[in-house]
Design a protein around this motif. Structure first.
Motif, PDB file in Angstrom:
ATOM      1  N   GLY A  29      47.820   8.502 -31.898  1.00  0.00           N
ATOM      2  CA  GLY A  29      47.822   8.042 -33.275  1.00  0.00           C
ATOM      3  C   GLY A  29      47.256   9.047 -34.262  1.00  0.00           C
ATOM      4  N   GLN A  30      47.090  10.297 -33.835  1.00  0.00           N
ATOM      5  CA  GLN A  30      46.552  11.329 -34.710  1.00  0.00           C
ATOM      6  C   GLN A  30      47.672  12.102 -35.400  1.00  0.00           C
ATOM      7  OE1 GLN A  30      44.055  13.509 -31.884  1.00  0.00           O
ATOM      8  NE2 GLN A  30      42.245  12.542 -32.773  1.00  0.00           N
ATOM      9  N   PHE A  31      47.478  12.376 -36.673  1.00  0.00           N
ATOM     10  CA  PHE A  31      48.463  13.162 -37.431  1.00  0.00           C
ATOM     11  C   PHE A  31      48.459  14.583 -36.876  1.00  0.00           C
ATOM     12  CE2 PHE A  31      50.046  15.610 -41.047  1.00  0.00           C
ATOM     13  CZ  PHE A  31      51.113  14.824 -41.469  1.00  0.00           C
ATOM     14  N   PHE A  90      39.468  15.991 -40.422  1.00  0.00           N
ATOM     15  CA  PHE A  90      38.710  14.971 -41.156  1.00  0.00           C
ATOM     16  C   PHE A  90      39.477  13.653 -41.150  1.00  0.00           C
ATOM     17  CE2 PHE A  90      37.633  12.669 -45.056  1.00  0.00           C
ATOM     18  CZ  PHE A  90      36.247  12.671 -45.008  1.00  0.00           C
ATOM     19  N   TYR A  91      40.776  13.705 -41.433  1.00  0.00           N
ATOM     20  CA  TYR A  91      41.601  12.492 -41.462  1.00  0.00           C
ATOM     21  C   TYR A  91      41.635  11.816 -40.095  1.00  0.00           C
ATOM     22  CZ  TYR A  91      45.732   9.523 -41.518  1.00  0.00           C
ATOM     23  OH  TYR A  91      46.581   8.450 -41.386  1.00  0.00           O
ATOM     24  N   ASN A  92      41.791  12.596 -39.042  1.00  0.00           N
ATOM     25  CA  ASN A  92      41.929  12.033 -37.693  1.00  0.00           C
ATOM     26  C   ASN A  92      40.623  11.482 -37.116  1.00  0.00           C
ATOM     27  OD1 ASN A  92      44.708  12.462 -37.389  1.00  0.00           O
ATOM     28  ND2 ASN A  92      44.407  14.578 -36.707  1.00  0.00           N
ATOM     29  N   ASN A  93      39.478  11.959 -37.623  1.00  0.00           N
ATOM     30  CA  ASN A  93      38.200  11.589 -37.002  1.00  0.00           C
ATOM     31  C   ASN A  93      37.228  10.839 -37.909  1.00  0.00           C
ATOM     32  OD1 ASN A  93      38.693  13.000 -34.410  1.00  0.00           O
ATOM     33  ND2 ASN A  93      38.666  14.828 -35.687  1.00  0.00           N
ATOM     34  N   HIS A  94      37.475  10.822 -39.208  1.00  0.00           N
ATOM     35  CA  HIS A  94      36.533  10.196 -40.132  1.00  0.00           C
ATOM     36  C   HIS A  94      36.644   8.665 -40.106  1.00  0.00           C
ATOM     37  CE1 HIS A  94      33.855   9.983 -43.558  1.00  0.00           C
ATOM     38  NE2 HIS A  94      34.706   9.205 -44.210  1.00  0.00           N
ATOM     39  N   ASP A  95      35.531   8.014 -40.283  1.00  0.00           N
ATOM     40  CA  ASP A  95      35.486   6.557 -40.353  1.00  0.00           C
ATOM     41  C   ASP A  95      35.601   6.146 -41.829  1.00  0.00           C
ATOM     42  OD1 ASP A  95      35.221   3.874 -39.826  1.00  0.00           O
ATOM     43  OD2 ASP A  95      33.044   3.943 -39.524  1.00  0.00           O
ATOM     44  N   PHE A  96      36.812   5.914 -42.288  1.00  0.00           N
ATOM     45  CA  PHE A  96      37.062   5.611 -43.696  1.00  0.00           C
ATOM     46  C   PHE A  96      36.596   4.196 -44.039  1.00  0.00           C
ATOM     47  CE2 PHE A  96      40.052   9.022 -42.840  1.00  0.00           C
ATOM     48  CZ  PHE A  96      39.946   9.810 -43.982  1.00  0.00           C
ATOM     49  N   GLN A  97      36.191   4.014 -45.289  1.00  0.00           N
ATOM     50  CA  GLN A  97      35.714   2.712 -45.741  1.00  0.00           C
ATOM     51  C   GLN A  97      36.848   1.710 -45.907  1.00  0.00           C
ATOM     52  OE1 GLN A  97      33.349   3.290 -49.260  1.00  0.00           O
ATOM     53  NE2 GLN A  97      31.669   4.279 -48.166  1.00  0.00           N
ATOM     54  N   SER A  98      38.053   2.205 -46.172  1.00  0.00           N
ATOM     55  CA  SER A  98      39.195   1.311 -46.347  1.00  0.00           C
ATOM     56  C   SER A  98      40.475   2.031 -45.974  1.00  0.00           C
ATOM     57  CB  SER A  98      39.284   0.827 -47.803  1.00  0.00           C
ATOM     58  OG  SER A  98      39.671   1.903 -48.654  1.00  0.00           O
ATOM     59  N   LYS A 152      43.120   2.025 -47.746  1.00  0.00           N
ATOM     60  CA  LYS A 152      43.653   2.635 -48.970  1.00  0.00           C
ATOM     61  C   LYS A 152      43.104   4.051 -49.144  1.00  0.00           C
ATOM     62  CE  LYS A 152      44.412  -1.657 -51.594  1.00  0.00           C
ATOM     63  NZ  LYS A 152      43.748  -2.628 -50.692  1.00  0.00           N
ATOM     64  N   GLU A 153      41.804   4.212 -48.892  1.00  0.00           N
ATOM     65  CA  GLU A 153      41.197   5.537 -48.988  1.00  0.00           C
ATOM     66  C   GLU A 153      41.824   6.477 -47.957  1.00  0.00           C
ATOM     67  OE1 GLU A 153      36.790   7.713 -48.643  1.00  0.00           O
ATOM     68  OE2 GLU A 153      37.125   5.707 -47.794  1.00  0.00           O
ATOM     69  N   LYS A 154      41.982   5.985 -46.728  1.00  0.00           N
ATOM     70  CA  LYS A 154      42.578   6.798 -45.663  1.00  0.00           C
ATOM     71  C   LYS A 154      44.009   7.194 -46.020  1.00  0.00           C
ATOM     72  CE  LYS A 154      43.250   6.942 -40.650  1.00  0.00           C
ATOM     73  NZ  LYS A 154      43.074   6.228 -39.366  1.00  0.00           N
ATOM     74  N   SER A 155      44.742   6.285 -46.656  1.00  0.00           N
ATOM     75  CA  SER A 155      46.126   6.558 -47.029  1.00  0.00           C
ATOM     76  C   SER A 155      46.236   7.692 -48.040  1.00  0.00           C
ATOM     77  CB  SER A 155      46.773   5.296 -47.603  1.00  0.00           C
ATOM     78  OG  SER A 155      46.913   4.305 -46.614  1.00  0.00           O
ATOM     79  N   LEU A 156      45.296   7.791 -48.951  1.00  0.00           N
ATOM     80  CA  LEU A 156      45.330   8.861 -49.945  1.00  0.00           C
ATOM     81  C   LEU A 156      45.084  10.220 -49.294  1.00  0.00           C
ATOM     82  CD1 LEU A 156      43.495   7.096 -52.907  1.00  0.00           C
ATOM     83  CD2 LEU A 156      45.921   7.694 -52.765  1.00  0.00           C
ATOM     84  N   TYR A 157      44.220  10.255 -48.287  1.00  0.00           N
ATOM     85  CA  TYR A 157      44.018  11.504 -47.545  1.00  0.00           C
ATOM     86  C   TYR A 157      45.289  11.865 -46.772  1.00  0.00           C
ATOM     87  CZ  TYR A 157      39.037  12.149 -48.520  1.00  0.00           C
ATOM     88  OH  TYR A 157      37.834  12.399 -49.138  1.00  0.00           O
ATOM     89  N   LEU A 158      45.961  10.855 -46.237  1.00  0.00           N
ATOM     90  CA  LEU A 158      47.221  11.102 -45.537  1.00  0.00           C
ATOM     91  C   LEU A 158      48.265  11.661 -46.492  1.00  0.00           C
ATOM     92  CD1 LEU A 158      49.165  10.888 -43.137  1.00  0.00           C
ATOM     93  CD2 LEU A 158      49.558   8.487 -43.758  1.00  0.00           C
TER      94      LEU A 158
END
Length: 306
Positions: A155-157, A121-129, A131-137
């Protein structure tokens, strides 16, 4: 000591008691170059701290931790944990998952599939911001192997699942780190190390650099990693700082088994910089003083008296 919740490769949390006393007693601006998880910068007593790293995801995560309140971060992380049905030993107690634990693998079996879904989900989702992506990380880091941070060439975790989760220990680190960011004047920069030349530093400032080590096989040297050309550029920047009488300290490794960093050794000799050998005991590997020359020689290189 304030411990970073980010277990960045090569972080200096276990060396802080050795490093900090070697830094100048009075510092106006502390510049933490190649800051990683910010373990050194967060413990500076300078009037202002500038943390610099070229890793986009890491700096975005540090800025996110700085931006949001601790309550908000915990609330969002708990929601993500519930969303992907990951273990929650903080709220349910570790004993709750006892039947899922095999040998020394902790919560690995329980979280394996859920963690994989979160990583995809983290590697493929189109996050709105960002900051949101960072919290998933941050949740990924809490559940991955050794709480480490690694991305592949795309660049994928790509860290595998670990044995622990977002437990009380990591929550305490987050709380302490948040308090440190709140009480100190810290700025995070996503940039190449050469940006230090734009800060108009003075002899009252101090630059600490912890770059990837050229002769080690750490995660950061995968996929091309740190090159001799980058090493030369960094040493040239530090030489300019020295010409301006700006104090700096550089962490590095001079030798590892049969390898030696000739570029670094020649640079030290040419400029007659001071070298302080640091205790090896902070590493997980055993250290035999009789075999010192075959082990990594981690040092702090300074252009001032130590």
């Amino acid at each position: 000591m304030i411990l970073s919740p980010l277990n960045y490769t090569g972080n200096k949390s276990r060396l802080l008691t050795q490093l900090l006393p070697l830094f100048p007693a009075s510092i106006n601006r502390f510049v933490d170059v190649c800051c990683g998880g910010g373990s050194v910068g967060i413990n500076s007593s300078a009037q202002q701290t500038l943390c610099i790293d070229s890793n986009v995801a890491v700096i975005e995560l540090l800025r996110t931790l700085q931006h949001f309140s601790e309550h908000f971060i915990l609330q969002k992380m708990d929601a993500i944990i519930e969303q992907f049905q990951l273990s929650d030993s903080f709220h349910k107690d570790y004993a709750f998952y006892h039947k899922y634990i095999e040998g020394n693998n902790g919560l690995k079996a329980y979280n394996k599939d859920s963690y994989k879904r979160l990583r995809e989900f983290y590697n493929n989702h189109d996050f709105q911001s960002w900051k949101e992506k960072s919290l998933y990380l941050f949740v990924l880091i809490a559940y991955c192997f050794n709480n480490d941070i690694r991305f592949n060439s795309k660049g994928q975790f790509n860290m595998p699942v670990g044995k622990t989760d977002f437990n009380s220990s990591m929550r305490k680190k987050l709380s302490s780190f948040k308090a440190g960011i709140h009480s100190k004047n810290i700025k995070f920069y996503m940039a190449d190390f050469s940006i230090v030349q734009e800060f108009k530093l003075t002899p009252k400032d101090f630059v600490y650099v912890d770059p990837p080590y050229l002769i080690t096989d750490a995660v950061y040297n995968e996929n091309g990693g740190w090159t001799p050309e980058q090493e030369k550029r960094l040493l040239a920047v530090l030489s300019k700082l020295d010409q301006q009488n700006i104090p700096f300290a550089l962490s590095n490794v001079l030798r590892k088994k049969t390898q030696e960093n000739s570029l670094l050794l020649e640079w030290i000799s040419k400029n007659k910089f001071n070298v302080k050998f640091l205790d090896y005991h902070y590493r997980a590997a055993s250290y035999n003083k009789k075999d010192r020359n075959s082990m990594e020689q981690e040092v702090l290189i300074c252009n001032y008296e130590i």
